[in-house]
Design a protein around this motif. Structure first.
Motif, short mmCIF file in Angstrom:
data_model
loop_
_atom_site.label_atom_id
_atom_site.label_comp_id
_atom_site.label_asym_id
_atom_site.label_seq_id
_atom_site.Cartn_x
_atom_site.Cartn_y
_atom_site.Cartn_z
N GLY A 75 0.77 -1.23 0.00
CA GLY A 75 0.00 0.00 0.00
C GLY A 75 0.80 1.28 0.00
N PHE A 76 2.13 1.16 -0.04
CA PHE A 76 2.94 2.38 -0.08
C PHE A 76 4.23 2.11 -0.85
N ALA A 77 4.89 3.21 -1.24
CA ALA A 77 6.17 3.11 -1.95
C ALA A 77 6.98 4.37 -1.69
N ARG A 78 8.27 4.26 -1.93
CA ARG A 78 9.17 5.42 -1.89
C ARG A 78 9.80 5.54 -3.27
N ILE A 79 9.78 6.76 -3.79
CA ILE A 79 10.29 7.01 -5.14
C ILE A 79 11.28 8.16 -5.09
N ASP A 80 12.46 7.96 -5.69
CA ASP A 80 13.48 9.02 -5.78
C ASP A 80 13.43 9.63 -7.17
N MET A 81 13.35 10.97 -7.21
CA MET A 81 13.37 11.73 -8.46
C MET A 81 14.14 13.02 -8.20
N GLU A 82 14.52 13.70 -9.28
CA GLU A 82 15.14 15.01 -9.13
C GLU A 82 14.11 15.98 -8.54
N GLY A 83 14.58 17.02 -7.87
CA GLY A 83 13.71 17.95 -7.14
C GLY A 83 12.56 18.54 -7.94
N HIS A 84 12.86 19.15 -9.09
CA HIS A 84 11.80 19.79 -9.86
C HIS A 84 10.84 18.76 -10.44
N GLU A 85 11.34 17.58 -10.80
CA GLU A 85 10.48 16.52 -11.31
C GLU A 85 9.58 15.98 -10.21
N ALA A 86 10.14 15.83 -9.01
CA ALA A 86 9.37 15.34 -7.88
C ALA A 86 8.25 16.32 -7.51
N ARG A 87 8.54 17.61 -7.56
CA ARG A 87 7.51 18.61 -7.26
C ARG A 87 6.38 18.56 -8.29
N ALA A 88 6.74 18.39 -9.57
CA ALA A 88 5.73 18.30 -10.62
C ALA A 88 4.86 17.05 -10.44
N ALA A 89 5.50 15.93 -10.11
CA ALA A 89 4.76 14.69 -9.89
C ALA A 89 3.83 14.80 -8.69
N THR A 90 4.30 15.42 -7.62
CA THR A 90 3.48 15.60 -6.42
C THR A 90 2.25 16.45 -6.74
N ALA A 91 2.47 17.56 -7.43
CA ALA A 91 1.36 18.46 -7.77
C ALA A 91 0.33 17.76 -8.65
N ALA A 92 0.79 16.94 -9.57
CA ALA A 92 -0.13 16.31 -10.53
C ALA A 92 -0.81 15.05 -9.98
N LEU A 93 -0.10 14.29 -9.15
CA LEU A 93 -0.61 12.96 -8.77
C LEU A 93 -1.22 12.86 -7.39
N ASP A 94 -0.98 13.83 -6.51
CA ASP A 94 -1.59 13.77 -5.18
C ASP A 94 -3.11 13.88 -5.31
N GLY A 95 -3.80 12.84 -4.86
CA GLY A 95 -5.26 12.81 -4.94
C GLY A 95 -5.79 12.17 -6.21
N LYS A 96 -4.91 11.84 -7.16
CA LYS A 96 -5.35 11.23 -8.41
C LYS A 96 -5.74 9.77 -8.17
N THR A 97 -6.80 9.33 -8.83
CA THR A 97 -7.22 7.93 -8.73
C THR A 97 -6.39 7.09 -9.68
N PHE A 98 -5.77 6.05 -9.13
CA PHE A 98 -4.93 5.14 -9.90
C PHE A 98 -5.28 3.72 -9.50
N LEU A 99 -5.77 2.92 -10.43
CA LEU A 99 -6.22 1.55 -10.19
C LEU A 99 -7.24 1.48 -9.06
N GLY A 100 -8.12 2.45 -9.02
CA GLY A 100 -9.21 2.46 -8.05
C GLY A 100 -8.89 3.05 -6.69
N SER A 101 -7.67 3.51 -6.48
CA SER A 101 -7.29 4.10 -5.19
C SER A 101 -6.83 5.53 -5.39
N SER A 102 -7.19 6.40 -4.47
CA SER A 102 -6.77 7.79 -4.52
C SER A 102 -5.38 7.92 -3.90
N LEU A 103 -4.38 8.22 -4.73
CA LEU A 103 -2.99 8.28 -4.26
C LEU A 103 -2.76 9.44 -3.31
N LYS A 104 -1.86 9.21 -2.35
CA LYS A 104 -1.39 10.28 -1.47
C LYS A 104 0.11 10.41 -1.71
#
Length: 86
Positions: free
Chosen positions: A44-73
């Motif tokens: 139910g959880f994972a840790r992902i390493d990305m570059e800073g600006h890429e990580a911020r973009a991913a956080t902004a876009a994917l926080d709260g997005k539904t993926f495979l039926g679950s709302s990601l945090k």
């Protein structure tokens, strides 16, 4: 390099699916997704390493997005504090 904590992942999620999802926002440098020993399903959880600006973009876009039926945090991983908590 930034580490993101991704919670509320559906049990049937694979490393490849998560890498592909976050790969839309930059290169996934490292992915740790613990699995249950007996069932092999995601815990139910994972840790992902990305570059800073890429990580911020991913956080902004994917926080709260539904993926495979679950709302990601998606959050920044906070370092563990040493010593006693008060």
């Amino acid at each position: 390099m930034k580490t993101l904590f991704v919670g509320n992942i559906a049990p049937e999620t694979t490393e490849n699916a998560l890498t592909e999802l976050f790969g839309e926002y930059g290169k996934v440098r490292k992915l740790e997704m613990p699995r249950d020993v007996f069932s092999g399903k995601c815990k139910g959880f994972a840790r992902i390493d990305m570059e800073g600006h890429e990580a911020r973009a991913a956080t902004a876009a994917l926080d709260g997005k539904t993926f495979l039926g679950s709302s990601l945090k998606v959050r920044d991983e906070r370092p563990k504090r040493k010593g006693r908590r008060r």
